[in-house]
Design an enzyme around this catalytic site. Structure first.
Site, short mmCIF file in Angstrom:
data_model
loop_
_atom_site.label_atom_id
_atom_site.label_comp_id
_atom_site.label_asym_id
_atom_site.label_seq_id
_atom_site.Cartn_x
_atom_site.Cartn_y
_atom_site.Cartn_z
CG HIS A 1 -6.77 -3.02 10.41
ND1 HIS A 1 -5.59 -2.77 10.59
CD2 HIS A 1 -6.88 -3.99 9.34
CE1 HIS A 1 -4.75 -3.47 9.60
NE2 HIS A 1 -5.70 -4.20 8.94
CG ASP B 1 -7.60 -7.05 7.13
OD1 ASP B 1 -6.61 -6.85 7.82
OD2 ASP B 1 -7.68 -6.48 5.92
CG ASN C 1 3.04 -6.97 1.53
OD1 ASN C 1 2.27 -7.37 2.40
ND2 ASN C 1 2.26 -5.78 0.87
CG ASN D 1 -0.40 -16.04 20.95
OD1 ASN D 1 0.54 -15.96 21.92
ND2 ASN D 1 -0.41 -15.69 19.59
CB CYS E 1 1.08 -7.09 13.66
SG CYS E 1 2.14 -5.95 13.54
CB SER F 1 -0.41 -4.20 7.63
OG SER F 1 -1.57 -3.34 7.55
NE ARG G 1 -2.38 -1.52 3.42
CZ ARG G 1 -1.85 -0.74 4.36
NH1 ARG G 1 -1.86 0.45 4.65
NH2 ARG G 1 -1.27 -1.19 5.48
CB THR H 1 -3.64 -13.99 8.57
OG1 THR H 1 -4.05 -13.10 8.07
CG2 THR H 1 -4.56 -15.36 7.99
CE1 TYR I 1 0.21 -5.91 -2.07
CE2 TYR I 1 -1.14 -4.01 -1.06
CZ TYR I 1 -0.54 -5.15 -1.10
OH TYR I 1 -0.51 -5.65 0.14
NE ARG J 1 -0.31 -8.81 1.73
CZ ARG J 1 -0.85 -8.16 3.04
NH1 ARG J 1 -2.03 -8.48 3.24
NH2 ARG J 1 -0.32 -7.27 3.35
CE LYS K 1 -6.03 -3.67 4.72
NZ LYS K 1 -6.32 -4.00 6.18
C1 OXD Z 1 -3.12 -4.76 5.42
C2 OXD Z 1 -3.72 -6.00 4.74
O1 OXD Z 1 -2.11 -4.18 4.76
O2 OXD Z 1 -4.72 -6.35 5.53
O3 OXD Z 1 -3.46 -4.29 6.42
O4 OXD Z 1 -3.47 -6.61 3.47
MN MN Z 2 -4.92 -5.41 7.48
#
Ligand code: OXD
Ligand code: MN
Length: 594
Positions: A227, A278, A374, A503, A251, A249, A70, A254, A198, A376, A207
Site C-alpha cells: 500500500h 496508492d 471520504n 516535505n 494520510c 488511507s 470501505r 496522493t 463504494y 472521491r 484493494k
Molecule cells: C484507501 C484508498 O481507502 O486508497 O486506502 O482508497
Molecule cells: Mn489506499
C-alpha cells in the site's frame, strides 16, 4: 468477443446462471463503447453529466448513504485454515462464504446487464502485471475500471487461451448493508463482492486484487505487493531517485506523490515525478535492486482538502475525464468540497442530494458538510502534470528509499532512519495511526496499522512480517527505510511542520543519507536529522520547533512499547522472533541502557 479461453467462458456462464442478468456485455476498452455506456448511465440517473464546458468528460455519482467507505467489518479472507488468514483479518471458511454470498447473488442481476471487464493490473504484457476479469452489474464500476486499470481486447490477447486470471464477481444487489460481503479466496484466486457500490469495495482491481490477493501471491512468488505511493525526485544534475511510501488511507499519499517543490528548491532544479499514489508492486531486479511498478492507471483520490494551494497537480489532473463521487453538486453543473478551490457556494446539493447552504446544521445542531469526508475523484494518471515519463515502464523504477508514515498528533518524530532492514520491519510492523474517514469507525482513534496494510494483507500478518524479513535477505541493494509523521502537533493543537511542498526538504535529507552524505544524530528510535543537515533555502524554520518535532518523550514511548507488545503478542508463536528481539532492543535503548 473473439477469444479462446475456455475456462473464462465457462466461469462467465456459471456466474451468469447464478446472477441471472438479462444480457451479458463484454467491455472492449473502446471509446465508442465507453461513450455509449456513459449515455446509458446518464439516462438512468446512475451518473449525472457535469457541465461539459467547465468539466469536459466529467461525471458525478452518489452512493447510497450507508455505502461511503470501505466496510472492513464485512471484508473477509476465506482460506481453508483460519490460521492462514490470521488474527488481523476476518475469516470465514470458503464453503460457508460461497454459500452465504450465493444466496445474495442468486437472481441479483435480473433485469440488469452483466458487464465482463477484462483488466490488467500493470502495463499489459509486463512480467510484473496480473490479469483479472470483473463481472459487474454497475456501469459506474465499468467507467471507474476503465480509468483505474487497463481494460479490453488487448488484455484478452495477453491472456491467450490458458492465461491465469483473478475471477472477480461484483453485484450491487439491493445495496443492503445487511447483505453486504467483500470476500477474498486467495487459494482460488477469486473475489466476490456483493451489496456495495463504494469504490474500495467494488473496483476489484484495487484493494481486493492489487493488495489482498496480490500480497498472498507475492509471498508465494517472492515479491512485495504494498500500500505504497511511488515518486521520483529529480536532482539538479538530472539524476532521479525513486521513493516508495506506505501511509494509511487518507494520510496524504496522493499529495506526497504529486508534491510541488517550494519555489527556492524548484529554482535550484529539483523536480518531483509521480509514478503512483496508492499501490506498489516491487520485485528484485537482475541488478539486485528493488524495482517497483504502479499496477493502476488512475487515481481514486480523496476530494476534501484537494486544492490548488496544497496539490495543484491533482487539481490539474481532475479538470477533465474525471468521475466525482459524493462531492457536493453546484447549480452550474460543477462540483465542490470542503477545503477545495473557490468560495464556499451559497447553495448546493450535498452528497446525499439534499439542498445545502453555508452554516447548515443537522437536528443535533452539528454542522453538515456539503461533500462527504471520504468523497472521491477518479481520474486518469496520464492527465497528471507531474506524471513520470517512466510510469509505465514494464520493468518499473528502482527504489532507493522506503518511507513508513502515519498520522500521530504526538509521539512520532517528523523523521528517523531505521538502523537496518530488520529494525525497519519492526518499525513498520508496530506503526500506528489515527483513524480517518476512509474506513468506517471512530475517526481519530489510534490503531496499529502495520506497513499501512492492516486492512489489505491477504494472509496471516505474522507470515507477512516474515516475508519482509526474507525479502531483506534476498535484496542485494536494500533500500534504506525511514519512518515519517507529517502530522505532529504542539500543545495548542497546531501542526508543527508545514508539510506539502516543504516535505521535499525531508525527502532530500533521506536520499542524501542513502548516499551516505547527510548528518544525523543517533537516538533510541533511529537516526534523526540535525537541523543543519536540512536544506532550509526559502524557509525560516525555528531551531526550537525542529527540536519539538523530534522530541522523544520516554514515558510516552514506554507506554507505546506496552501497546506494541500487546499488538505483537496476538500473533503468538507465528511471529518471527526477530521482531521480539527488535522490540527488546528498542526498550533497552529507551531506558538509556545503550
Ligand atoms: C484507501 C484508498 O481507502 O486508497 O486506502 O482508497
Ligand atoms: Mn489506499
Amino acid at each position: 468477443m473473439n477469444h479462446h479461453h475456455k475456462e473464462l467462458d465457462k466461469w462467465v456462464k456459471e456466474m451468469a446462471a447464478m446472477c441471472q442478468p438479462d444480457k451479458i456485455v463484454w467491455i472492449d476498452g473502446s471509446d465508442a463503447q465507453r461513450k455509449q455506456l456513459t449515455a446509458e448511465a446518464i439516462k438512468t440517473g446512475e451518473v449525472i453529466e457535469l457541465n461539459q464546458e467547465l468539466l469536459p468528460g466529467c461525471l458525478y455519482h452518489r452512493t447510497a448513504v450507508n455505502d461511503v467507505a470501505r466496510t472492513e467489518g464485512l471484508t473477509y479472507i476465506c482460506t481453508a485454515r483460519e490460521e492462514d488468514a490470521g488474527t488481523t483479518n476476518n475469516w470465514m471458511p470458503p464453503e460457508k462464504a460461497y454459500d452465504q454470498a450465493r444466496e445474495y447473488f442468486t437472481g441479483a442481476m435480473k433485469g440488469r446487464t452483466m458487464y465482463v471487464i477484462p483488466f490488467s493490473m500493470g502495463p499489459v504484457g509486463s512480467a510484473f502485471s496480473k490479469i483479472g476479469v470483473e463481472l459487474t452489474d454497475s456501469i459506474y464500476v465499468v467507467l471507474n475500471m476503465l480509468i483505474m486499470t487497463r481494460v479490453g481486447t488487448s488484455v484478452l490477447d495477453a491472456l491467450g487461451a490458458n492465461g491465469v486470471f483473478t475471477k472477480c464477481l461484483h453485484s450491487k444487489a439491493d445495496l443492503d448493508i445487511n447483505k453486504r460481503l467483500i470476500l477474498h479466496f486467495p487459494e482460488d484466486n477469486t473475489i466476490w463482492s456483493v451489496g456495495s457500490g463504494y469504490g474500495g469495495n467494488v473496483l476489484l482491481g484495487k484493494k481486493c486484487l492489487a493488495l489482498r490477493i496480490a500480497s498472498y501471491q507475492a509471498r508465494q512468488e517472492g515479491w512485495l505487493a504494498e500500500h505504497m505511493l511511488i515518486l521520483g525526485v529529480e536532482h539538479p544534475d538530472g539524476q532521479i531517485d525513486y521513493i516508495a511510501g506506505a501511509f494509511p488511507s487518507a494520510c496524504g499519499k496522493t499529495n506526497l506523490a504529486m508534491l510541488v517543490p517550494s519555489p527556492d528548491l524548484a529554482k535550484k532544479g529539483y523536480k518531483v515525478w509521480t509514478v503512483g499514489d496508492d499501490i506498489a508492486w516491487m520485485r528484485i531486479g537482475p541488478d539486485g535492486r528493488l524495482w517497483a511498478i504502479n499496477p493502476e492507471s488512475g487515481f481514486f483520490g480523496v476530494a476534501p482538502g484537494t486544492n490548488s494551494k496544497f496539490n495543484p497537480n491533482a487539481v490539474a489532473t481532475i479538470k477533465r475525464n474525471t468521475i466525482f463521487t459524493n462531492t457536493a453538486l453546484l447549480p452550474n453543473g460543477t462540483v465542490w468540497w470542503e477545503q477545495g478551490d473557490g468560495d464556499q457556494p451559497v447553495q448546493a446539493l450535498d452528497w446525499r442530494g439534499q439542498p445545502w447552504y453555508p452554516g447548515k446544521t443537522d437536528e443535533h445542531g452539528k454542522k453538515v458538510d456539503a461533500a462527504h469526508a471520504n468523497s472521491r475523484f477518479t481520474a486518469p494518471a496520464s492527465q497528471c502534470p507531474s506524471i513520470s515519463p517512466h510510469w509505465q515502464d514494464p520493468q518499473g523504477v528502482p527504489i532507493t528509499a522506503i518511507f513508513f508514515g502515519t498520522r500521530r498528533a504526538r509521539l512520532a518524530p517528523l523523521i528517523y532512519q531505521c538502523f537496518d532492514w530488520q529494525h525497519a520491519v519492526y518499525v513498520g510492523a508496530t506503526m500506528s495511526s489515527e483513524r480517518t474517514a476512509a474506513q468506517f469507525g471512530k475517526i481519530g482513534e489510534v490503531r496499529h496499522d502495520p506497513m499501512a496494510m492492516l486492512p489489505f494483507c491477504g494472509y496471516n500478518m505474522a507470515d507477512y512480517f516474515r516475508h519482509w524479513l526474507e525479502m531483506g535477505k534476498k535484496i542485494l541493494h536494500r533500500p534504506k527505510v525511514f519512518r515519517v509523521n507529517w502530522f505532529r502537533r504542539d500543545d495548542d493543537g497546531n501542526f508543527l511542520w508545514p508539510g506539502f511542498g516543504e516535505n521535499l526538504r525531508i525527502l532530500l535529507w533521506a536520499l542524501a543519507r542513502c548516499r551516505g552524505q547527510a548528518n544525523a544524530i543517533r537516538t533510541p528510535l533511529g537516526w534523526v536529522p540535525t537541523y543543519d543537515s536540512i536544506d532550509w533555502d526559502g524557509l525560516q524554520f525555528p531551531r526550537a520547533s525542529w527540536s519539538d518535532l523530534h522530541a522523544i518523550h520516554t514515558e510516552e514511548w514506554l507506554e507505546e512499547q506496552n501497546q506494541n507488545r500487546q499488538f505483537l503478542a496476538q500473533f503468538g508463536q507465528r511471529l518471527p522472533s526477530e521482531l521480539w528481539y527488535e522490540h527488546a532492543a528498542r526498550e533497552f535503548r529507551l531506558r538509556g541502557h545503550e
